[in-house]
Design a protein around this motif. Sequence first.
Motif, PDB file in Angstrom:
ATOM      1  N   MET A 241       0.849  -1.196   0.000  1.00 12.17           N
ATOM      2  CA  MET A 241       0.000   0.000   0.000  1.00 12.17           C
ATOM      3  C   MET A 241       0.883   1.244   0.000  1.00 12.17           C
ATOM      4  O   MET A 241       1.648   1.464   0.927  1.00 12.17           O
ATOM      5  CB  MET A 241      -0.906  -0.003   1.239  1.00 12.17           C
ATOM      6  CG  MET A 241      -1.870   1.175   1.293  1.00 12.17           C
ATOM      7  SD  MET A 241      -2.940   1.118   2.748  1.00 12.17           S
ATOM      8  CE  MET A 241      -3.929  -0.320   2.385  1.00 12.17           C
ATOM      9  N   ASN A 242       0.789   2.038  -1.077  1.00 10.81           N
ATOM     10  CA  ASN A 242       1.611   3.239  -1.164  1.00 10.81           C
ATOM     11  C   ASN A 242       0.919   4.405  -0.459  1.00 10.81           C
ATOM     12  O   ASN A 242      -0.248   4.304  -0.062  1.00 10.81           O
ATOM     13  CB  ASN A 242       1.916   3.573  -2.631  1.00 10.81           C
ATOM     14  CG  ASN A 242       0.653   3.844  -3.432  1.00 10.81           C
ATOM     15  OD1 ASN A 242      -0.268   4.492  -2.948  1.00 10.81           O
ATOM     16  ND2 ASN A 242       0.604   3.342  -4.657  1.00 10.81           N
ATOM     17  N   PRO A 243       1.629   5.521  -0.271  1.00 16.02           N
ATOM     18  CA  PRO A 243       1.044   6.651   0.462  1.00 16.02           C
ATOM     19  C   PRO A 243      -0.279   7.149  -0.117  1.00 16.02           C
ATOM     20  O   PRO A 243      -1.164   7.560   0.636  1.00 16.02           O
ATOM     21  CB  PRO A 243       2.141   7.717   0.372  1.00 16.02           C
ATOM     22  CG  PRO A 243       3.408   6.936   0.275  1.00 16.02           C
ATOM     23  CD  PRO A 243       3.073   5.729  -0.541  1.00 16.02           C
ATOM     24  N   LEU A 244      -0.436   7.109  -1.446  1.00 15.75           N
ATOM     25  CA  LEU A 244      -1.706   7.549  -2.030  1.00 15.75           C
ATOM     26  C   LEU A 244      -2.854   6.624  -1.626  1.00 15.75           C
ATOM     27  O   LEU A 244      -3.977   7.075  -1.379  1.00 15.75           O
ATOM     28  CB  LEU A 244      -1.591   7.613  -3.555  1.00 15.75           C
ATOM     29  CG  LEU A 244      -1.184   8.966  -4.150  1.00 15.75           C
ATOM     30  CD1 LEU A 244      -1.109   8.882  -5.663  1.00 15.75           C
ATOM     31  CD2 LEU A 244      -2.143  10.065  -3.730  1.00 15.75           C
ATOM     32  N   ASP A 245      -2.559   5.311  -1.556  1.00 17.36           N
ATOM     33  CA  ASP A 245      -3.589   4.369  -1.111  1.00 17.36           C
ATOM     34  C   ASP A 245      -4.021   4.676   0.322  1.00 17.36           C
ATOM     35  O   ASP A 245      -5.202   4.590   0.666  1.00 17.36           O
ATOM     36  CB  ASP A 245      -3.064   2.933  -1.205  1.00 17.36           C
ATOM     37  CG  ASP A 245      -2.872   2.482  -2.646  1.00 17.36           C
ATOM     38  OD1 ASP A 245      -3.618   2.974  -3.516  1.00 17.36           O
ATOM     39  OD2 ASP A 245      -1.976   1.657  -2.899  1.00 17.36           O
ATOM     40  N   VAL A 246      -3.041   5.019   1.153  1.00 14.43           N
ATOM     41  CA  VAL A 246      -3.364   5.373   2.536  1.00 14.43           C
ATOM     42  C   VAL A 246      -4.216   6.643   2.566  1.00 14.43           C
ATOM     43  O   VAL A 246      -5.147   6.769   3.371  1.00 14.43           O
ATOM     44  CB  VAL A 246      -2.073   5.564   3.365  1.00 14.43           C
ATOM     45  CG1 VAL A 246      -2.417   5.948   4.803  1.00 14.43           C
ATOM     46  CG2 VAL A 246      -1.238   4.289   3.357  1.00 14.43           C
ATOM     47  N   PHE A 247      -3.913   7.577   1.672  1.00 12.67           N
ATOM     48  CA  PHE A 247      -4.697   8.814   1.616  1.00 12.67           C
ATOM     49  C   PHE A 247      -6.152   8.526   1.235  1.00 12.67           C
ATOM     50  O   PHE A 247      -7.082   9.137   1.770  1.00 12.67           O
ATOM     51  CB  PHE A 247      -4.068   9.784   0.619  1.00 12.67           C
ATOM     52  CG  PHE A 247      -4.835  11.075   0.470  1.00 12.67           C
ATOM     53  CD1 PHE A 247      -5.133  11.861   1.572  1.00 12.67           C
ATOM     54  CD2 PHE A 247      -5.269  11.501  -0.778  1.00 12.67           C
ATOM     55  CE1 PHE A 247      -5.843  13.050   1.443  1.00 12.67           C
ATOM     56  CE2 PHE A 247      -5.978  12.683  -0.919  1.00 12.67           C
ATOM     57  CZ  PHE A 247      -6.266  13.454   0.194  1.00 12.67           C
ATOM     58  N   TYR A 248      -6.352   7.580   0.306  1.00 13.35           N
ATOM     59  CA  TYR A 248      -7.727   7.207  -0.046  1.00 13.35           C
ATOM     60  C   TYR A 248      -8.457   6.628   1.169  1.00 13.35           C
ATOM     61  O   TYR A 248      -9.655   6.867   1.362  1.00 13.35           O
ATOM     62  CB  TYR A 248      -7.721   6.196  -1.191  1.00 13.35           C
ATOM     63  CG  TYR A 248      -7.315   6.781  -2.526  1.00 13.35           C
ATOM     64  CD1 TYR A 248      -7.834   7.995  -2.962  1.00 13.35           C
ATOM     65  CD2 TYR A 248      -6.405   6.129  -3.352  1.00 13.35           C
ATOM     66  CE1 TYR A 248      -7.462   8.538  -4.185  1.00 13.35           C
ATOM     67  CE2 TYR A 248      -6.027   6.665  -4.576  1.00 13.35           C
ATOM     68  CZ  TYR A 248      -6.554   7.870  -4.990  1.00 13.35           C
ATOM     69  OH  TYR A 248      -6.187   8.413  -6.187  1.00 13.35           O
ATOM     70  N   LYS A 249      -7.730   5.838   1.975  1.00 13.74           N
ATOM     71  CA  LYS A 249      -8.323   5.318   3.208  1.00 13.74           C
ATOM     72  C   LYS A 249      -8.707   6.472   4.140  1.00 13.74           C
ATOM     73  O   LYS A 249      -9.768   6.459   4.774  1.00 13.74           O
ATOM     74  CB  LYS A 249      -7.329   4.392   3.916  1.00 13.74           C
ATOM     75  CG  LYS A 249      -6.999   3.115   3.159  1.00 13.74           C
ATOM     76  CD  LYS A 249      -8.166   2.145   3.185  1.00 13.74           C
ATOM     77  CE  LYS A 249      -7.778   0.812   2.547  1.00 13.74           C
ATOM     78  NZ  LYS A 249      -8.919  -0.140   2.525  1.00 13.74           N
ATOM     79  N   LEU A 250      -7.826   7.467   4.210  1.00 14.11           N
ATOM     80  CA  LEU A 250      -8.089   8.619   5.075  1.00 14.11           C
ATOM     81  C   LEU A 250      -9.314   9.391   4.587  1.00 14.11           C
ATOM     82  O   LEU A 250     -10.152   9.825   5.388  1.00 14.11           O
ATOM     83  CB  LEU A 250      -6.859   9.533   5.110  1.00 14.11           C
ATOM     84  CG  LEU A 250      -6.986  10.818   5.939  1.00 14.11           C
ATOM     85  CD1 LEU A 250      -7.328  10.498   7.387  1.00 14.11           C
ATOM     86  CD2 LEU A 250      -5.688  11.629   5.870  1.00 14.11           C
TER      87      LEU A 250
END
Length: 299
Positions: free
Chosen positions: A1-10
């Motif tokens: 999971m890259n940082p953008l994926d984490v941002f989508y979770k956020l």
Amino acid sequence: MNPLDVFYKLKNDVLLTYQKQYPYFEGNWKTFSSQDIQNLIDLIAVQVKQTVSEKWIYTHLKVETNDKLPRKDMLDILSQLVGYSGWDEYVFKWKQEVVPIVAQPKRNNKVVFSVGFIGLFLMGIFIYSYLNREEVQTIPVKNAFTEEQINSEEVKAVMIENDVETPIEIVDSKIQITAKESAKIVLKSPYYKDKTVVLGKENPNEINLQPDDYAMMLKGFMKSDIKDWETRKEQLQKILADDLEVLVMLKNDLGIEYFNKQEFSEKLIVPSVALKRMKVIDIQSNDKNEIKFIRIIQE
């Protein structure tokens, strides 16, 4: 999971947090209305004590896909809204959810794959942090005429970046900034003229504030031991407007005391200990540069 994926979770967690406050909302970011945006701005202001602009929400939250991560300070605000101390803790949460895949593998090749995936994920975070690092710059604040450093207690400074205002602490007549290009620093003081500094690739080595002459004279009257009260009286007539209003905020939240020009002039003519303990926090002038309003607190 890259940082953008984490941002989508956020982004999804922000929606869930919003729905807890407004249960009637059952949509998604695509159906997020202008009223929903205003509600979210108010929610952030109440729960996180920060401000986010409507434009920023349109740019980074309402869009279905994001090309890059927003600035970390904005990620911190959203992470705090959903219950975390900031973006770093939020990312750590998702990293922890990946780790159990490695903890109980069934095959060695899965272990290798999982470890490699985590390594790439952590490397991505490191690269992102490195590319977005900001160097701290210390800038002294000086009197434009005397070139002496200004008393830190007499100046307030805020940084404005992407419509977000952040107070800047002034220590030993210096400010420290980590802003990128397009940010602005606004400095205000009752004794100096307001100044806005636009930051860029080459930031100033020092910030010079131009004194307000009449305000400086008033400061001298309040802090010095001028013996010639006749001269003092004549000068006060010149710098104070006839419709002057003075509000003195009393200690221990006891209320406010009001003075007009004559009453306040009489206080200034004869120096006293009480007068020297008064701290001016706001001065306003009219078109003639005469002082028309003064706000004071008792120290």
